[in-house]
Design an enzyme around this catalytic site. Structure first.
Site, PDB file in Angstrom:
ATOM      1  N   CYS A   1       0.823  -1.209   0.000  1.00 54.83           N
ATOM      2  CA  CYS A   1       0.000   0.000   0.000  1.00 54.83           C
ATOM      3  C   CYS A   1       0.865   1.270   0.000  1.00 54.83           C
ATOM      4  O   CYS A   1       1.672   1.466  -0.892  1.00 54.83           O
ATOM      5  CB  CYS A   1      -0.971  -0.057   1.183  1.00 54.83           C
ATOM      6  N   HIS A   2       0.712   2.129   1.003  1.00 51.78           N
ATOM      7  CA  HIS A   2       1.466   3.380   1.081  1.00 51.78           C
ATOM      8  C   HIS A   2       2.882   3.193   1.630  1.00 51.78           C
ATOM      9  O   HIS A   2       3.669   4.135   1.649  1.00 51.78           O
ATOM     10  CB  HIS A   2       0.729   4.391   1.971  1.00 51.78           C
TER      11      HIS A   2
END
Length: 184
Positions: A106-107
């Site tokens: 993800c991030h």
């Protein structure tokens, strides 16, 4: 296999911490929570507070040499805090220099953008990081999971919580290969 999970004191997406953690344990490994401060970290369910988890080690007191692999869970705030801490960035960067596998979802890739370890690598992430990754010299793809061996280490990346099963299967397989297939 001893696996470091690097997270900030606040902001990690809880499911992106607990699901990979469980996958490491089920594969016979030993996960350790590494953060920038001692005590407990505060996890989140998107924007809502989740559970707290005890920190095992603090960056600056441990190094990549003490681990077989690194997992970077996401959450929007988590990697944003980590990339502002040079010790955390150096800790992540050291796994690349040591040729040890790294898994990020993800991030979490923001920490690796800051570590300047993505040049020439092909990876995936949450779509909003695409430009950051490209500006850091990486090639972004929209795939559930991407295993990139075209660098000093194996880099396993994934886009979002919906990809966790594929992510965990891919990184536990790759971590096992890095340990000579011993699995634990």
């Amino acid at each position: 296999m001893k696996v470091a999970f690097l997270v900030a004191p606040e902001g990690v997406e809880q499911i992106e911490l607990t699901t990979p953690w469980k996958a490491v344990e089920e594969a016979g490994g030993t996960p350790q929570l590494v953060s920038t401060k001692s005590g407990k970290i505060q996890a989140f369910h998107h924007l809502d507070r989740g559970d707290t988890f005890p920190v095992d080690k603090v960056v600056g007191e441990v190094g990549a040499s003490e681990y077989d692999a690194l997992v970077l869970p996401g959450g929007v705030a988590n990697p944003d805090f980590l990339r502002m801490d040079e010790r955390a960035v150096a800790f992540a960067r050291d796994f690349f220099g040591a040729g040890k596998p790294v898994a990020a979802i993800c991030h979490a890739l923001w920490t690796l953008v800051e570590a300047d370890v993505l040049r020439g690598r092909t990876l995936t992430s949450w779509p909003s990081l695409r430009t950051d990754i490209q500006n850091a010299g990486g090639s972004w793809v929209d795939e559930q999971v991407k295993v990139c061996t075209g660098g000093p280490n194996t880099l396993i990346t994934s886009r979002k919580p919906d990809d966790l099963q594929a992510f965990c299967e891919a990184f536990t397989d790759e971590f096992g290969k890095a340990r000579g297939g011993s699995g634990g």
